[in-house]
Motif scaffolding. Sequence first.
Motif: not given
Length: 361
Positions: A8-16, A31-40, A143-146
């Motif tokens: 979720r931390a990586l998603i939070s970095e990339r969303l903005p 926002r955090e709720l958006a990162a949580s939703t994408v993570f899920a 959101f691919d970590p690579d």
Amino acid sequence: MLPPYVSRALISERLPLIFPEGTPNRSYCTRELAASTVFAMLYIGAVEGADVWLGPVHVYRMTDLQAEDGCEASRSDYRVNLRKKSYQVPGNRWYADNTREPIRDETLREGFLVVGAVLERADVPTTSGAPRYALRADLAALFDPDLMGEDLSAAIFSWQEKHLSRSARARVSLMRAGTTGKDGVLVHFPNGDTRRLASGPSSDISKAVVEVFAVKFLEKPGVIWLSESGNKVAHPDLKLASGIGLDIEAQKNLPDLILVDMGPVEPLIVFVEVVATDGAITPRRQEALYAITDRGGFSRSQVAFVTAYADREGAGFKKTVTGLAWGSYAWFMSEPENLVLLQNGVTRLTSLNAFAAVEPN
């Protein structure tokens, strides 16, 4: 197969980065709720083409312990069994049950769906609680970590070109164009003069007011006064002010800008406050500025008030909008063709091409 596990931390970095300043309803997408939703969505594999769908329950029942378990068996087990009463998710839940509404209504419907980031099943009735949302495949790939560095930047730009509407892309471009460099902001005045202001968001907005707003909404614009932080006499046009009978030399607490429209038979004076974080045209401020024009013998129908912002998604607007004075206007640098009028019971709507003032009750 499930998509690669991503935190979720990586998603939070990339969303903005994916949804920059100027994106419609940007806060719902970053926002955090958006990162949580994408993570899920990524966690359970709710991605376009997989025929796997997410419901808000997958977001608000997630826990840190479950989220840290990235093995495919655990991820599949969470997706398949979550809705069973007997299924227990280890750890403390991220959100309470009543978070389902902001997840569904704000993050998904008003955020991601608007910008084409999420798909919604059309065959599920609106009254059904069945999962119905999936992440677009090309967004999921971001959101691919690579994927990093220049490759990530290029992929994000390609996604924005495809999914952000023309007006949204224009809005993003205008917001990006407002970023100033170390040499400051060069403002071009209607009479041909130029003035360099210190770098900063307030200077960006002031430049847009002079070069864009004044040209768009005033027939024959002039700038009587332009101040900036730390330099309250950045551009006083005393000759123009005295020519119309407005005494600004002895005045204190003048606004950020004073414009004049010399096109009408009776000049129109426009007081403008620039808001990067605070300082809007409030009722108290409006009365203080009226006192200046009253002393100059101006009719109040010759006076208009504008609060200028960078963007209506910005913190400055959200912080000050409830205090804006009735009978004043709001203008946004990111949407320069539009103007908001806070109508105060006057039945006659003004012509914005002529930019007539609306006197408060």
